[in-house]
Design a protein around this motif. Structure first.
Motif, PDB file in Angstrom:
ATOM      1  N   LYS B 194       0.857  -1.175   0.000  1.00 35.76           N
ATOM      2  CA  LYS B 194       0.000   0.000   0.000  1.00 35.76           C
ATOM      3  C   LYS B 194       0.901   1.235   0.000  1.00 35.76           C
ATOM      4  O   LYS B 194       2.085   1.126   0.329  1.00 35.76           O
ATOM      5  CB  LYS B 194      -0.915  -0.009   1.222  1.00 35.76           C
ATOM      6  CG  LYS B 194      -0.174   0.011   2.559  1.00 35.76           C
ATOM      7  CD  LYS B 194      -1.154  -0.105   3.699  1.00 35.76           C
ATOM      8  CE  LYS B 194      -0.655   0.275   5.062  1.00 35.76           C
ATOM      9  NZ  LYS B 194       0.622  -0.188   5.524  1.00 35.76           N
ATOM     10  N   VAL B 195       0.356   2.369  -0.380  1.00 32.31           N
ATOM     11  CA  VAL B 195       1.177   3.575  -0.293  1.00 32.31           C
ATOM     12  C   VAL B 195       1.386   3.896   1.182  1.00 32.31           C
ATOM     13  O   VAL B 195       0.561   3.566   2.019  1.00 32.31           O
ATOM     14  CB  VAL B 195       0.568   4.791  -1.028  1.00 32.31           C
ATOM     15  CG1 VAL B 195       0.587   4.603  -2.524  1.00 32.31           C
ATOM     16  CG2 VAL B 195      -0.823   5.080  -0.523  1.00 32.31           C
ATOM     17  N   GLY B 196       2.508   4.495   1.466  1.00 35.38           N
ATOM     18  CA  GLY B 196       2.851   4.781   2.846  1.00 35.38           C
ATOM     19  C   GLY B 196       3.826   3.739   3.372  1.00 35.38           C
ATOM     20  O   GLY B 196       4.597   3.149   2.612  1.00 35.38           O
ATOM     21  N   VAL B 197       3.734   3.516   4.661  1.00 34.72           N
ATOM     22  CA  VAL B 197       4.713   2.665   5.335  1.00 34.72           C
ATOM     23  C   VAL B 197       4.277   1.198   5.247  1.00 34.72           C
ATOM     24  O   VAL B 197       3.131   0.874   5.548  1.00 34.72           O
ATOM     25  CB  VAL B 197       4.839   3.078   6.818  1.00 34.72           C
ATOM     26  CG1 VAL B 197       5.927   2.269   7.498  1.00 34.72           C
ATOM     27  CG2 VAL B 197       5.125   4.570   6.930  1.00 34.72           C
ATOM     28  N   ASN B 255       8.838   2.201   2.285  1.00 41.49           N
ATOM     29  CA  ASN B 255       7.841   3.256   2.096  1.00 41.49           C
ATOM     30  C   ASN B 255       7.609   3.501   0.619  1.00 41.49           C
ATOM     31  O   ASN B 255       8.551   3.655  -0.156  1.00 41.49           O
ATOM     32  CB  ASN B 255       8.326   4.544   2.761  1.00 41.49           C
ATOM     33  CG  ASN B 255       8.415   4.401   4.266  1.00 41.49           C
ATOM     34  OD1 ASN B 255       7.665   3.631   4.860  1.00 41.49           O
ATOM     35  ND2 ASN B 255       9.330   5.118   4.876  1.00 41.49           N
ATOM     36  N   PHE B 256       6.341   3.525   0.251  1.00 44.32           N
ATOM     37  CA  PHE B 256       5.985   3.815  -1.137  1.00 44.32           C
ATOM     38  C   PHE B 256       5.245   5.145  -1.176  1.00 44.32           C
ATOM     39  O   PHE B 256       4.188   5.284  -0.578  1.00 44.32           O
ATOM     40  CB  PHE B 256       5.107   2.704  -1.718  1.00 44.32           C
ATOM     41  CG  PHE B 256       5.794   1.359  -1.732  1.00 44.32           C
ATOM     42  CD1 PHE B 256       6.975   1.181  -2.437  1.00 44.32           C
ATOM     43  CD2 PHE B 256       5.267   0.280  -1.045  1.00 44.32           C
ATOM     44  CE1 PHE B 256       7.618  -0.050  -2.454  1.00 44.32           C
ATOM     45  CE2 PHE B 256       5.897  -0.951  -1.054  1.00 44.32           C
ATOM     46  CZ  PHE B 256       7.078  -1.118  -1.756  1.00 44.32           C
ATOM     47  N   SER B 257       5.799   6.088  -1.918  1.00 41.66           N
ATOM     48  CA  SER B 257       5.185   7.411  -1.966  1.00 41.66           C
ATOM     49  C   SER B 257       4.000   7.450  -2.917  1.00 41.66           C
ATOM     50  O   SER B 257       3.222   8.394  -2.894  1.00 41.66           O
ATOM     51  CB  SER B 257       6.217   8.458  -2.380  1.00 41.66           C
ATOM     52  OG  SER B 257       6.846   8.059  -3.575  1.00 41.66           O
TER      53      SER B 257
END
Lengths: 683, 296
Positions: B194-197, B255-257
């Motif tokens: 998922k985006v985020g951590v 982390n995915f921005s």
């Protein structure tokens, strides 16, 4: 084309005229109040009147855009990213530091890249005038303002016995092939009014001085509005208004993207209680709702100039209310206002990779930012005697803001700020005082104020907002503290007869000034998106900053029909390291000679700016050269039976000078020579 | 007049309603989890085998074996269909490639606490059919005095693809390190990023065919996630993978921005910081020789 501190000669709006009359009857003012007495706050006004009859003071270019009207005031500047939707500044401060309201209604732009300042969602025909508040001396509904406030007053027929009236106008401007059409009708009597209208502007690409075409500077705009008022019973008025504004195919030559559509729906319903023979004169309560949808578009650009195709829609919705109580008691004129609004700002960015099999890259640049704000405002103006008066105002506000979308909003910001809470509560406020001394032909004003503002949604929660000006991505900072400022001001005016001279200076000393700074810990982390841009800046509170605005105004009436107007402005902004703040106007001047007869008006003007020496490359600025442009205009009015015909024509930038100003995004050039013609029928 | 009275008093009601309607989020808490008696609830059956006394079945969330990390649950039932929670199970997968055979990094089959269920993971190095290889395993069980075995069971290990369904995805990597040893690194999480951590977990095994001992501790996987389509855009505050003794896995944070295709560049280091495999990303070098891919 001037701010009208003491303008009573204007046909402002029929409503205010009527109210004015009512008050003259109800409460004989202690001293002659030269202006609209329904307003306690004595703010500058910029008259925007498409309703020009045969009149000496009518506008030279009645079909000018709202922005063109606004920038005639010395305190107002315009940041330009193209031919459309200029971003206003007051005292050299833009969107985050000023408050813009429409008839007291809060409205917020829907574009993360500031392509749609809220002034772009109204048209000249919607408005009668604009109240300009400087610094903390602002409109009652202003919130989070430091630089000032603009309240755009809707053009209502008002409860007057005019009966049926109609206007039709059209205009053409040679540069950009701009066409303007508009029509509005009104019916009004003492107990009812209805006015409604349509306005259209359409422009192709304009040419800079010298003839070069500025690509992607076209736009189309349509605007419809309806205002309705009913007197339920003497002293009880119910008024409603709806504006729908749609801009389409708007080019932004200074930016990487254009706009497919920008839609604004602005609605309000108000109830006004007018009291006769009492200290309280008026109690107005309004509820409102507005919705803005802004769709960016890069598909019209040549494919070789598109690094990556993106979809970037944004939406801003605001619902709110205010309730204002105004009155006169003894030598006091006061106003008490309670307002509240809730805004949600949502913006997406979807990026399409070169490989069509790859998943699109999606993020929320505004992760459903919610702002709930409510405040209490009080102002009192006390007239000691003919010579002295004191104005005191204060506002306290509570604000709760945060990122409502967890999946794409809060989660992503938590990568940067692991401790970040989803919502924050804040208290802000301001207080200001103005002392005025008037004697004979002299007037002096001294004012001081202190206040703070909450960071804007972008400053707190913005996520990878690209700024083409300095080529950095901007990241919001939920840990920002309030920005506060001390404002001090002085002005002196001397008006011996036909001559008017005014010198004015205001100074803002900020603490915790909010500005984007390079975060070294992010710079070397590959955090930028690398499309030729520099990296990432994060909004931060710098310890202090200062901003000085000065102006010199001259007005001289001679030989009955002539007026000489002169204006010179200079401003200086510095951060805590004495480096220049961005987008601060260099020395500028504007001199015009106007001939005004009853039927014929003519004006010749010269405007320009000195070389911008105080610029800051850190914010993408470079030196802007000095320039001078010359404008000419003339108008003639005549009557054909019951219809008044206004014909205006003029030339702007007579010598086709190539120039750009400090506020032109990425130095895009201004319009070259432009010939305009306006024709207006008023029945 | 009544209408006017109404407005005098009731004017705030619609306002407050509007404000509330706009501001209050409609999210509801998820329903409390139901206590289930079915040990395989939510799992899909991969296959099952029966002899005279017992039925043994393999399950997991997708109902199939797949390249890379594959979690598998087993159940053992008696003739009455009752789940047995005192069984012992063994399965040894092997790939027959004609000229040679090899196994793959795996865990022993262990009992799931509190349920009549047994679990194991297999980090499949190859998919069925790759190099004309065939996967199979011998599955044996013991329940008290009873025992049985299902031999030479062919298992179908599917290839793993990116979301387009055709481009293979890198989620397991075999290499020879600077110390001349052969390693297998397998990505476990995030399978559904998922985006985020996000949590990121991985296994490191040494390849000493036919054995693949798990390397527990004393290594670090340095992490640098990048988006090649975004000119190698990265994300902040990633945490390198280090050994988590309690969970017996290498664990870190990624982390995915934004959504999209991400390359998780890794450097395998020993506990003295010596690089065993992989390289840092610099101006001229866009990826590490050791990386995994995720796309969402």
């Amino acid at each position: 084309m001037k701010n009208k501190q003491n303008a009573m000669i204007h046909k402002v709006s029929s409503l205010t005229r009527m109210l004015h009359l009512a008050f003259m009857l109800a409460v004989p003012p202690l001293y002659a109040q030269p202006q609209d007495t329904t307003k306690t706050v004595e703010l500058n006004e910029i008259i925007i009147s498409a309703k020009t009859g045969i009149h000496r003071d009518r506008q030279a270019k009645p079909n000018a855009s709202v922005e063109e009207y606004l920038q005639t005031d010395g305190k107002v500047g315009m940041v330009k990213r193209g031919a459309y939707a200029w971003e206003p500044s007051i005292n050299n401060m833009t969107t985050e530091r000023i408050s813009i309201t429409i008839d007291g209604m809060k409205i917020f732009h829907a574009c993360t890249d500031r392509m749609d300042p809220v002034t772009s969602y109204v048209e000249t025909v919607n408005l009668s005038k604009v109240s300009l508040g400087s610094g903390f001396e602002a409109n009652p509904n202003a919130t989070n303002n430091i630089g000032g406030s603009l309240d755009l007053h809707l053009n209502r027929s008002g409860f007057c016995g005019d009966g049926f009236s109609a206007n039709a106008n059209s205009g053409y401007e040679s540069n950009g092939n701009l066409w303007i059409y508009g029509a509005d009708i009104a019916y009004a009597n003492e107990r009812f009014y209805l006015n409604s209208g349509y306005f259209h502007r359409n422009s192709g690409n304009y040419r800079a001085g010298g003839g070069e075409t500025v690509r992607f500077s076209q736009f189309t705009k349509n605007n419809v509005f309806t205002n309705l008022g009913i007197v339920l019973k003497t002293g009880h008025e119910l008024e409603g208004s709806v504006i729908y504004d749609r801009a389409a195919d708007v080019g932004y030559p200074a930016l990487a993207m254009d706009v497919a559509t920008a839609d604004g729906l602005i609605t309000s319903l108000s109830y006004t209680r007018l009291f006769a023979g009492m200290a309280l004169t008026k109690w107005e309560t309004k509820v409102y709702y507005n919705n803005i949808v802004h769709i960016m578009d890069d598909t019209k650009r040549p494919p070789e100039e598109i690094v990556m195709h993106m979809d970037m829609p944004g939406e801003s919705r605001t619902a709110g209310f205010y309730s204002t109580l105004s009155g006169n008691a003894g030598r006091h004129r006061f106003s008490l206002n309670w307002d509240g609004y809730a805004n949600r700002s949502y913006a997406e960015m979807t990026m399409y990779p070169a490989d069509p099999n790859e998943k699109t890259m999606f993020m929320l640049t505004w992760g459903d930012i919610r702002t709930l704000n409510t405040g209490l405002f009080f102002v009192d103006e006390y007239q000691f005697n003919h010579n002295h008066s004191l104005r005191l105002s204060a506002k306290g506000s509570f604000q709760r803001d945060g990122v409502n979308d967890k999946k794409y909003g809060w989660n992503t910001l938590q990568m940067f700020y692991p401790e970040m809470k989803q919502y924050k509560n804040r208290f802000t406020g301001n207080a200001s005082a103005r002392y005025r001394f008037r004697k004979d032909s002299w007037e002096a004003n001294a004012n001081a104020g202190y206040g703070s503002r909450a960071p804007s949604g972008s400053e707190s929660y913005g996520y990878y907002l690209y700024n083409t000006f300095d080529a950095y991505y901007y990241l919001g900072n939920p840990n920002l503290k309030h920005e506060s400022a001390i404002e001090t001001g002085l002005s002196f005016a001397w008006k011996p007869g036909a001559l008017e001279l005014k010198a004015e200076a205001s100074h803002f000393y900020f603490t915790g000034y909010i500005i984007g700074k390079i975060d070294p810990s992010l710079k070397n982390n590959g955090l930028h998106m690398n499309f030729g841009e520099e990296g990432v800046k994060v909004y931060q509170n710098i310890p202090h900053a200062s901003l000085l605005n000065t102006s010199l105004l001259l007005k001289y009436r001679f030989l009955n029909f002539y007026t000489l107007n002169g204006k010179a402005t200079y401003a200086r902004g510095r951060d805590n390291e004495s480096a220049s703040l961005p987008l601060i106007a260099p020395f500028g001047y504007d001199v015009s000679l106007r001939f005004a007869g009853n039927r014929f008006v003519a004006e010749a003007g010269i405007a320009g700016a000195a070389r911008q020496t105080d610029f800051n490359p850190e914010y993408g600025e470079d030196e802007t050269k000095a320039y001078t442009v010359i404008n000419l205009s003339a108008g003639y009015s005549f009557r054909v039976k019951k219809t008044v015909v206004n014909l205006n024509a003029g030339v702007e930038n007579l010598f086709d000078t190539y120039y750009s100003t400090y506020a032109d995004w990425k130095n895009i050039p201004r319009r070259g020579r432009n010939v305009f013609v306006n024709l207006k029928f008023n029945y | 007049m009544k209408t006017i009275q109404l407005f005098d008093k009731g004017v705030y009601a619609p306002v407050i309603f509007l404000l509330l309607a706009l501001f209050i989020s409609c999210e509801k808490d998820s329903e409390p989890e139901k206590q289930s008696t079915d040990p395989v609830e939510g799992l899909k059956k991969i296959h099952e085998f029966a002899d005279d006394s017992h039925t043994v079945a393999a399950w997991n969330e997708t109902g199939e074996f797949r390249l890379g990390y594959t979690k598998v649950y087993f159940t053992v039932q008696d003739k009455d269909g009752k789940y047995i929670d005192s069984a012992e199970l063994n399965a040894f997968p092997e790939m027959d490639m004609g000229m040679m055979k090899h196994s793959t990094p795996r865990s022993e089959i262990t009992k799931v606490e509190g349920k009549p269920l047994y679990e194991a993971y297999y980090n499949f190095l190859m998919y069925s059919g790759q190099g004309n290889g065939v996967w199979y395993y011998d599955l044996s069980y013991t329940v008290g005095n009873a025992a049985g075995s299902f031999d030479d069971v062919v298992i179908d290990v599917k290839n793993a693809f990116r979301p387009d369904g055709t481009t293979p995805v890198t989620i397991i990597k075999t290499f020879v390190g600077t110390d001349e040893k052969r390693y297998v690194v397998t990505l476990v999480e995030p399978l559904h990023p998922k985006v985020g951590v996000n949590d990121i977990t991985a296994y490191i095994h040494e390849s000493k065919s036919p054995e693949y001992p798990a390397l527990e501790g004393s290594f670090t996987l340095k992490l640098d996630p990048r988006m090649p389509s975004m000119e190698n855009h990265s994300s902040p505050n990633n945490v390198d993978l280090t050994w988590n003794a309690a969970e017996k896995i290498y664990r870190g944070k990624v982390n995915f921005s934004m959504t999209g295709y991400w390359k998780l560049n890794l450097i395998l280091q020993d506990d003295s910081g010596n690089i065993i495999y992989g390289n840092a990303i610099t101006d001229g070098i866009e990826a590490s020789s050791l990386f995994f891919e995720v796309e969402f």
